[in-house]
Write a protein that holds these residues in place. Structure first.
Motif, PDB file in Angstrom:
ATOM      1  N   TYR A  80      54.844  47.254  52.130  1.00 45.87           N
ATOM      2  CA  TYR A  80      54.609  48.685  52.277  1.00 45.87           C
ATOM      3  C   TYR A  80      55.162  49.420  51.062  1.00 45.87           C
ATOM      4  O   TYR A  80      54.502  50.265  50.498  1.00 45.87           O
ATOM      5  CB  TYR A  80      55.220  49.219  53.577  1.00 45.87           C
ATOM      6  N   ASN A 135      55.626  59.580  61.810  1.00 51.19           N
ATOM      7  CA  ASN A 135      54.507  58.810  61.285  1.00 51.19           C
ATOM      8  C   ASN A 135      54.553  58.771  59.757  1.00 51.19           C
ATOM      9  O   ASN A 135      54.760  59.795  59.114  1.00 51.19           O
ATOM     10  CB  ASN A 135      53.179  59.397  61.749  1.00 51.19           C
ATOM     11  N   TYR A 136      54.385  57.582  59.219  1.00 52.16           N
ATOM     12  CA  TYR A 136      54.353  57.391  57.774  1.00 52.16           C
ATOM     13  C   TYR A 136      52.895  57.301  57.325  1.00 52.16           C
ATOM     14  O   TYR A 136      51.985  57.130  58.151  1.00 52.16           O
ATOM     15  CB  TYR A 136      55.161  56.151  57.373  1.00 52.16           C
ATOM     16  N   GLU A 137      52.670  57.435  56.024  1.00 54.23           N
ATOM     17  CA  GLU A 137      51.313  57.326  55.480  1.00 54.23           C
ATOM     18  C   GLU A 137      50.785  55.919  55.749  1.00 54.23           C
ATOM     19  O   GLU A 137      51.541  54.957  55.618  1.00 54.23           O
ATOM     20  CB  GLU A 137      51.309  57.592  53.964  1.00 54.23           C
ATOM     21  N   PRO A 138      49.570  55.766  56.158  1.00 59.44           N
ATOM     22  CA  PRO A 138      48.494  56.743  56.270  1.00 59.44           C
ATOM     23  C   PRO A 138      48.332  57.344  57.675  1.00 59.44           C
ATOM     24  O   PRO A 138      47.262  57.831  58.026  1.00 59.44           O
ATOM     25  CB  PRO A 138      47.270  55.904  55.918  1.00 59.44           C
ATOM     26  N   TYR A 139      49.378  57.305  58.494  1.00 57.83           N
ATOM     27  CA  TYR A 139      49.285  57.731  59.891  1.00 57.83           C
ATOM     28  C   TYR A 139      49.778  59.150  60.137  1.00 57.83           C
ATOM     29  O   TYR A 139      49.750  59.616  61.273  1.00 57.83           O
ATOM     30  CB  TYR A 139      50.038  56.740  60.786  1.00 57.83           C
ATOM     31  N   VAL A 140      50.230  59.838  59.082  1.00 54.53           N
ATOM     32  CA  VAL A 140      50.699  61.215  59.227  1.00 54.53           C
ATOM     33  C   VAL A 140      49.563  62.067  59.791  1.00 54.53           C
ATOM     34  O   VAL A 140      48.427  62.000  59.334  1.00 54.53           O
ATOM     35  CB  VAL A 140      51.184  61.777  57.868  1.00 54.53           C
TER      36      VAL A 140
END
Length: 97
Positions: free
Chosen positions: A14, A80-85
């Motif tokens: 990641y 949430n972290y990218e790409p889930y923001v």
């Protein structure tokens, strides 16, 4: 189970300190015998051996059994972290490995 694959999991880099757990799955007929927990532990050990410090993952809010497994094994819910923001159906989690 008749020489049939019944569980899987993998990780990808990641960032320089973190792996992301991906593709965790156990077929319905093989659930409840610890396969997911064993795969997750081995992935974390492998990541740690490669020098990573953290593991992150994403799952859907409806995956109650998966969320419980991850929490049982030391993961905590994080923003949430990218790409889930911005994706309200995603649950992101993190653990130091």
């Amino acid at each position: 189970m008749d020489n049939k694959a019944v569980a899987c999991g993998c990780f990808k880099k990641y960032n320089k300190n973190t792996i992301e757990i991906k593709r965790m799955f156990v077929s319905p007929e093989a659930r409840g015998i610890g396969l997911a927990q064993n795969i997750l532990r081995e992935l974390e050990l492998w990541g740690h051996d490669l020098g990573y410090l953290f593991s992150v993952l994403e799952t859907l809010y409806k995956q109650k059994e998966a969320i419980a497994l991850y929490q049982k094994t030391g993961y905590t819910i994080v923003d949430n972290y990218e790409p889930y923001v911005g994706l309200d159906k995603s649950i992101c989690m993190e653990k130091q490995i």
